[in-house]
Design an enzyme around this catalytic site. Structure first.
Site, PDB file in Angstrom:
ATOM      1  N   GLU A 190     -10.738  -0.778  -4.035  1.00 39.87           N
ATOM      2  CA  GLU A 190      -9.684  -1.369  -3.716  1.00 39.87           C
ATOM      3  C   GLU A 190     -10.172  -2.644  -3.263  1.00 39.87           C
ATOM      4  OE1 GLU A 190      -6.405   0.053  -1.303  1.00 39.87           O
ATOM      5  OE2 GLU A 190      -7.127   2.049  -1.206  1.00 39.87           O
ATOM      6  N   HIS A 226      -3.514  -4.920 -10.094  1.00 37.98           N
ATOM      7  CA  HIS A 226      -4.342  -3.925 -10.471  1.00 37.98           C
ATOM      8  C   HIS A 226      -5.046  -3.943 -11.710  1.00 37.98           C
ATOM      9  CE1 HIS A 226      -3.429  -0.992  -7.256  1.00 37.98           C
ATOM     10  NE2 HIS A 226      -2.351  -1.581  -7.287  1.00 37.98           N
ATOM     11  N   CYS A 272       0.939  -1.267   0.045  1.00 38.85           N
ATOM     12  CA  CYS A 272       0.231  -0.099  -0.132  1.00 38.85           C
ATOM     13  C   CYS A 272       0.959   1.225  -0.051  1.00 38.85           C
ATOM     14  CB  CYS A 272      -0.918   0.026   1.026  1.00 38.85           C
ATOM     15  SG  CYS A 272      -1.955   1.566   1.403  1.00 38.85           S
ATOM     16  N   GLY A 319      -2.376   2.139  -6.880  1.00 36.12           N
ATOM     17  CA  GLY A 319      -3.207   2.169  -8.049  1.00 36.12           C
ATOM     18  C   GLY A 319      -2.783   3.233  -9.075  1.00 36.12           C
ATOM     19  N   CYS A 346      -5.412   5.353  -3.849  1.00 35.03           N
ATOM     20  CA  CYS A 346      -4.673   4.364  -3.840  1.00 35.03           C
ATOM     21  C   CYS A 346      -3.369   4.587  -4.367  1.00 35.03           C
ATOM     22  CB  CYS A 346      -5.475   3.356  -4.479  1.00 35.03           C
ATOM     23  SG  CYS A 346      -4.364   1.467  -4.659  1.00 35.03           S
TER      24      CYS A 346
END
Length: 278
Positions: A211, A162, A71, A223, A220
């Site tokens: 998410e 992703h 993350c 992301g 994110c």
């Protein structure tokens, strides 16, 4: 148990200093604390742990209790936490994550961390390693039919999977419907994060994110990196761009020299609290 709530451009997590605290069942704790109306309220739980191979280790659990490999927003918040709470005086830190070692560079002004740059490593494009169950060397623009709707999907791993979809306007997407359908599609054996994005110009991209294990979030970091990679590979954007998410902006740079993706942005404390031991 003492905890700290922090946010990185609206992506909010509960942080526990496991150099001082012990968390025996993080999956259950993440679900309990993350509940918006009955707990602290967050996108998940992050444990700051000691490490034999890095300055610190990060373990991150989504709001549904599932553990995630990486993350980016949480990594930035850890950088701010460990520096401002006196756990380190370094401004260059190594962080062990579920997807390997990551390097943090802290920009400090008058004793405060004003931004953190995270070396997110190289993007993974091999379908087998993302993972996504599709043939070929990369998945860029694969037409995925879902009922009467067809999405052109672009798949990237930034340590976590992703699925990027380019649209005219991310705000027009019914994320509550399409987010979970794509997250749990049979093509993704480990589920996937989902990003709907629009390239405004070669230096500016807007996006929304769903998410894995948390639902729609305001930001994110991994992301944003995946969106930039997909934008570059489709010829729509430069390697250095500003990503606008609902909670704020990140600068993302995909270096041609080392093939690493770097994201930089702020992190902030929200409040400290104490969770009752049960």
């Amino acid at each position: 148990m003492r905890f700290t709530k922090m946010q990185g451009i609206g992506n909010d997590y509960i942080y526990v200093n496991c150099l001082e605290e012990t968390v025996r069942d993080p999956q259950t704790l993440a679900k309990a604390m993350s509940r918006r109306h009955f707990g602290v309220g967050s996108d998940g739980l992050v444990l700051i742990c000691p490490s034999d191979v890095a300055d610190f280790q990060m373990r991150m659990f989504n709001a549904d209790g599932s553990e995630s490999e990486m993350c980016g927003n949480a990594a930035r918040c850890i950088g701010k936490y460990v520096y401002e709470r006196g756990l380190t005086d370094k401004t260059e830190l190594s962080l062990l994550t579920g997807s390997g070692l990551r390097q943090l560079s802290l920009r400090v002004e008058e004793g405060h961390v004003v931004s953190v740059r995270v070396d997110m490593g190289s993007p993974e494009l091999s379908p087998a390693k993302i993972p996504v169950q599709l043939p070929g060397e990369i998945v860029m623009g694969y037409r995925l039919e879902m009922g009467s709707t067809t999405f052109a999907i672009h798949c990237v791993s930034m340590g976590n999977p992703h699925c990027v979809v380019f649209v005219r306007d991310p705000d027009d997407v019914d994320l509550g419907i399409w987010g979970p359908l794509l997250e749990n599609h049979r093509l993704f054996p480990n589920r996937t994060n989902v990003e709907f994005a629009r390239v405004k110009d070669r230096k500016h991209i807007v996006m929304r994110t769903w998410e894995r294990g948390a639902g729609e979030t305001l930001a994110c970091g991994s992301g944003a990196c995946a969106v930039l990679v997909a934008s570059v590979l489709t010829g729509a954007a430069d390697r250095d761009a500003e990503l606008s998410l609902q909670g704020g902006k990140l600068r993302v740079y995909w270096s041609p020299d080392d093939n690493h993706v770097y994201q930089e942005g702020p992190a902030a404390f929200v409040f400290d609290g104490e969770w009752p031991d049960r």
